[in-house]
Enzyme design. Structure first.
Site, PDB file in Angstrom:
ATOM      1  N   ASP A   1      31.705  33.418  42.847  1.00 30.96           N
ATOM      2  CA  ASP A   1      32.422  33.509  44.111  1.00 30.96           C
ATOM      3  C   ASP A   1      31.878  34.668  44.921  1.00 30.96           C
ATOM      4  O   ASP A   1      31.334  35.626  44.376  1.00 30.96           O
ATOM      5  CB  ASP A   1      33.905  33.786  43.855  1.00 30.96           C
ATOM      6  CG  ASP A   1      34.627  32.542  43.410  1.00 30.96           C
ATOM      7  OD1 ASP A   1      34.042  31.460  43.502  1.00 30.96           O
ATOM      8  OD2 ASP A   1      35.785  32.671  42.970  1.00 30.96           O
TER       9      ASP A   1
ATOM     10  N   LYS B   1      33.575  29.947  50.650  1.00 28.50           N
ATOM     11  CA  LYS B   1      33.647  29.651  52.082  1.00 28.50           C
ATOM     12  C   LYS B   1      33.059  30.782  52.904  1.00 28.50           C
ATOM     13  O   LYS B   1      33.751  31.532  53.566  1.00 28.50           O
ATOM     14  CB  LYS B   1      35.101  29.391  52.465  1.00 28.50           C
ATOM     15  CG  LYS B   1      35.656  28.182  51.758  1.00 28.50           C
ATOM     16  CD  LYS B   1      37.095  27.921  52.104  1.00 28.50           C
ATOM     17  CE  LYS B   1      37.632  26.724  51.344  1.00 28.50           C
ATOM     18  NZ  LYS B   1      37.536  26.847  49.885  1.00 28.50           N
TER      19      LYS B   1
ATOM     20  N   MET C   1      46.083  37.104  49.258  1.00 29.87           N
ATOM     21  CA  MET C   1      45.622  36.440  50.499  1.00 29.87           C
ATOM     22  C   MET C   1      46.643  36.583  51.615  1.00 29.87           C
ATOM     23  O   MET C   1      46.955  35.619  52.328  1.00 29.87           O
ATOM     24  CB  MET C   1      45.347  34.949  50.219  1.00 29.87           C
ATOM     25  CG  MET C   1      44.214  34.741  49.233  1.00 29.87           C
ATOM     26  SD  MET C   1      43.991  33.035  48.733  1.00 29.87           S
ATOM     27  CE  MET C   1      45.017  32.970  47.288  1.00 29.87           C
TER      28      MET C   1
HETATM   29  N1  SAH Z   1      41.696  34.827  41.020  1.00 29.41           N
HETATM   30  C1  SAH Z   1      41.882  36.055  41.763  1.00 29.41           C
HETATM   31  C2  SAH Z   1      42.550  35.834  43.088  1.00 29.41           C
HETATM   32  C3  SAH Z   1      41.740  35.029  44.059  1.00 29.41           C
HETATM   33  S1  SAH Z   1      42.527  34.869  45.600  1.00 29.41           S
HETATM   34  C4  SAH Z   1      42.666  37.055  40.920  1.00 29.41           C
HETATM   35  O1  SAH Z   1      43.190  36.693  39.860  1.00 29.41           O
HETATM   36  O2  SAH Z   1      42.740  38.212  41.320  1.00 29.41           O
HETATM   37  C5  SAH Z   1      41.767  36.142  46.523  1.00 29.41           C
HETATM   38  C6  SAH Z   1      42.756  37.232  46.814  1.00 29.41           C
HETATM   39  O3  SAH Z   1      42.870  38.104  45.702  1.00 29.41           O
HETATM   40  C7  SAH Z   1      42.361  38.130  47.959  1.00 29.41           C
HETATM   41  O4  SAH Z   1      42.685  37.560  49.222  1.00 29.41           O
HETATM   42  C8  SAH Z   1      43.190  39.356  47.671  1.00 29.41           C
HETATM   43  O5  SAH Z   1      44.530  39.160  48.051  1.00 29.41           O
HETATM   44  C9  SAH Z   1      43.150  39.400  46.170  1.00 29.41           C
HETATM   45  N2  SAH Z   1      42.070  40.289  45.700  1.00 29.41           N
HETATM   46  C10 SAH Z   1      41.021  39.963  44.949  1.00 29.41           C
HETATM   47  N3  SAH Z   1      40.250  41.054  44.693  1.00 29.41           N
HETATM   48  C11 SAH Z   1      40.861  42.084  45.308  1.00 29.41           C
HETATM   49  C12 SAH Z   1      40.559  43.476  45.423  1.00 29.41           C
HETATM   50  N4  SAH Z   1      39.481  44.027  44.843  1.00 29.41           N
HETATM   51  N5  SAH Z   1      41.407  44.254  46.133  1.00 29.41           N
HETATM   52  C13 SAH Z   1      42.489  43.726  46.716  1.00 29.41           C
HETATM   53  N6  SAH Z   1      42.807  42.430  46.637  1.00 29.41           N
HETATM   54  C14 SAH Z   1      42.016  41.611  45.940  1.00 29.41           C
END
Ligand code: SAH
Length: 476
Positions: A248, A270, A383
């Site tokens: 990703d 995306k 998100m």
């Molecule tokens: N599978 C991932 C989530 C994917 S959705 C998990 O378990 O964390 C993507 C969202 O995850 C982003 O929009 C944000 O809200 C959050 N996210 C992922 N990495 C992040 C980071 N380093 N800092 C803050 N938010 C994060």
């Protein structure tokens, strides 16, 4: 990289040692063990060196060093302890285009020697680039403990079998499969324990059962939120064996840097410029790669099964009858809150934590707001950056106090982490004043205030944000 690491083949190549004392003797032994032909030049040459040289082929010159001595040598070592001589040797070697090492004298070195762990034919070389030799030696001690002495036997056995395996497995992929099965399986443990005959029997069996192209598989792997230190050991192992890394956009460069050097890397998601971006296309690509016999690491930010659409990819693989495993990762809510000093639950402040996606207006509208608005629970929104106004209004309208602490954690666990704190009623003002951008987590709940008191993992990054004039907002 200050120094380029390499292993030199010094067999039957001439090397010059300037100096005849104890340090020179140590260097002599090392070079001789690599098969070098050695010339020593020094007015005084110790008896120990003389007896080592008695074996033949080597040359001892009992006189002062002269610039012309460096001619024709592949490497020069200067171990005189005399700065003027070291410099003269270095200059002469450099002029002649020969690499020179002034022992413990970085200024007069065009190469430096690493600390080594010797399990010949396996050699581990460690260097701090001259910055911290003591640290390099400490690391060496740790690696010494990590590598069983029997590793030497295993590597020798592998060398002895190389040709046989190449003849039997004509393609690279099946050869790699064979060796990985050897090194991960009973053959390796037997060889390390000294049972070479048992190891060879296991290897013969493996060679017979091995068939190319039948061993494609996938791993759905969580990469954590950013800091490579938050990868699991399993994720690291897979990164270092997979043929293809399908990752990703959110997965950090630091994490990708841990993948096998020759693995293909494909970015999906995306983003502009990405060939493959719809979930159907990603599923099709994944299935196609595994079918062609590749071992694919499908690397996702955080945890693959938390807002990661890992479930859909697992279904696609299962539907196609392909093998896969899921490797969990640290989800953004857990990683970001820990690094911001926010305990997601707390005996006095919060009995539950809910992970919520704020992606898409429909999903936000369909949430159970009266339940989410109750006090003493933590809400972790993913998100959410585009939806702060909706979330704030829905929670307050359904009865959650506008004074409820909140924290926005942007780029959590990375060197760019920002933690922005305030109350629920201030949420949109805070986000606007600080131009919050994705990826960011929103934590709502009494525990969010604790982050101001507990240092978290990156305290130096946690206090620096703009606090707008909230009085203006309150009047409005
Ligand atoms: N599978 C991932 C989530 C994917 S959705 C998990 O378990 O964390 C993507 C969202 O995850 C982003 O929009 C944000 O809200 C959050 N996210 C992922 N990495 C992040 C980071 N380093 N800092 C803050 N938010 C994060």
């Amino acid at each position: 990289m200050d120094y380029f690491p390499a292993f030199l083949d010094l067999r039957d190549r001439s090397c010059l040692i300037v100096g005849g004392g104890a340090v020179a003797e140590r260097k002599y032994r090392l070079l001789a063990s690599a098969g070098a032909v050695i010339t020593v030049v020094a007015p005084d040459i110790s008896a120990a060196i003389a007896s080592l040289a008695a074996g033949g082929g080597h040359l001892l010159l009992r006189r002062e060093f002269r610039a012309a001595d460096v001619a024709g040598h592949w490497l020069v070592v200067s171990a005189t302890g005399n700065p003027a001589v070291e410099q003269a040797v270095y200059r002469a070697a450099t002029a002649a285009g020969t690499f020179c090492n002034g022992v413990d004298d970085v200024a007069n070195c065009s190469y430096i020697t690493p600390a080594i762990v010797d399990r010949s034919p396996v050699i581990v070389a460690i260097s701090s680039g001259g910055a911290a030799p003591v640290l390099a030696r400490k690391l060496r001690a740790q690696i010494e403990l990590l590598l069983p002495v029997g590793l030497a036997k295993l590597a020798s056995l592998a060398r002895a079998w190389r040709e046989r395996v190449s003849n039997r497995c004509s393609d690279l992929l099946s050869r790699r499969r064979f060796w990985e099965a050897v090194f991960d399986g009973p053959a390796a443990s037997m060889a390390i324990a000294g049972d070479v005959a048992g190891a060879e029997a296991a290897m013969r069996e493996l060679l017979q059962t091995l068939r190319a192209g039948e061993s494609g598989e996938a791993w759905l792997v969580g990469a954590g939120p950013g800091d490579p230190g938050l990868l699991t050991i399993r994720a690291l192992q897979i990164l270092q064996t997979a043929d293809v890394i399908l990752h990703d956009r959110l997965v950090s460069e630091e994490v990708l840097g841990l993948a096998r050097r020759d693995a293909d890397r494909i970015s999906v998601g995306k983003t502009p410029g990405c060939r493959v971006n719809s979930q159907d296309e990603i599923n099709a690509l994944l299935v196609g790669l595994v079918r062609s016999g590749k071992r694919v690491c499908r690397l996702k930010g955080g945890d693959p099964f938390i807002f990661g659409r890992g479930g859909e990819e697992a279904e696609a693989l299962r539907g196609a009858g392909l093998r896969y495993q899921v490797v969990p990762g640290i989800t953004a809510a857990a990683g970001c809150s820990a690094y911001a000093g926010i305990p997601l639950t707390h005996r006095d402040l919060s009995q539950s934590v809910t992970l919520i996606t704020a992606h898409g207006k429909d999903s936000v509208d369909s949430l159970d707001w009266p339940a989410l608005a109750r006090a003493k629970q933590t809400l972790a929104f993913y998100m959410a950056v585009q939806r702060f106004a909706d979330l704030m209004n829905m929670l307050i309208d359904n009865g959650r106090s506008a004074d409820t602490p909140v924290a926005i954690i942007e780029n959590g666990t990375t060197p760019r982490q920002r933690v922005i704190r305030g109350t629920l009623g201030q949420l949109t003002l805070l986000a606007d004043a600080n131009r919050v951008a994705a990826p960011a987590m929103l934590i709502v709940g009494e525990v969010a205030a604790l982050g101001a008191e507990l240092p978290g993992t990156m305290p130096h990054l946690s206090q620096n944000y703009a606090k707008p004039d909230f009085r203006v907002a309150n009047k409005g």
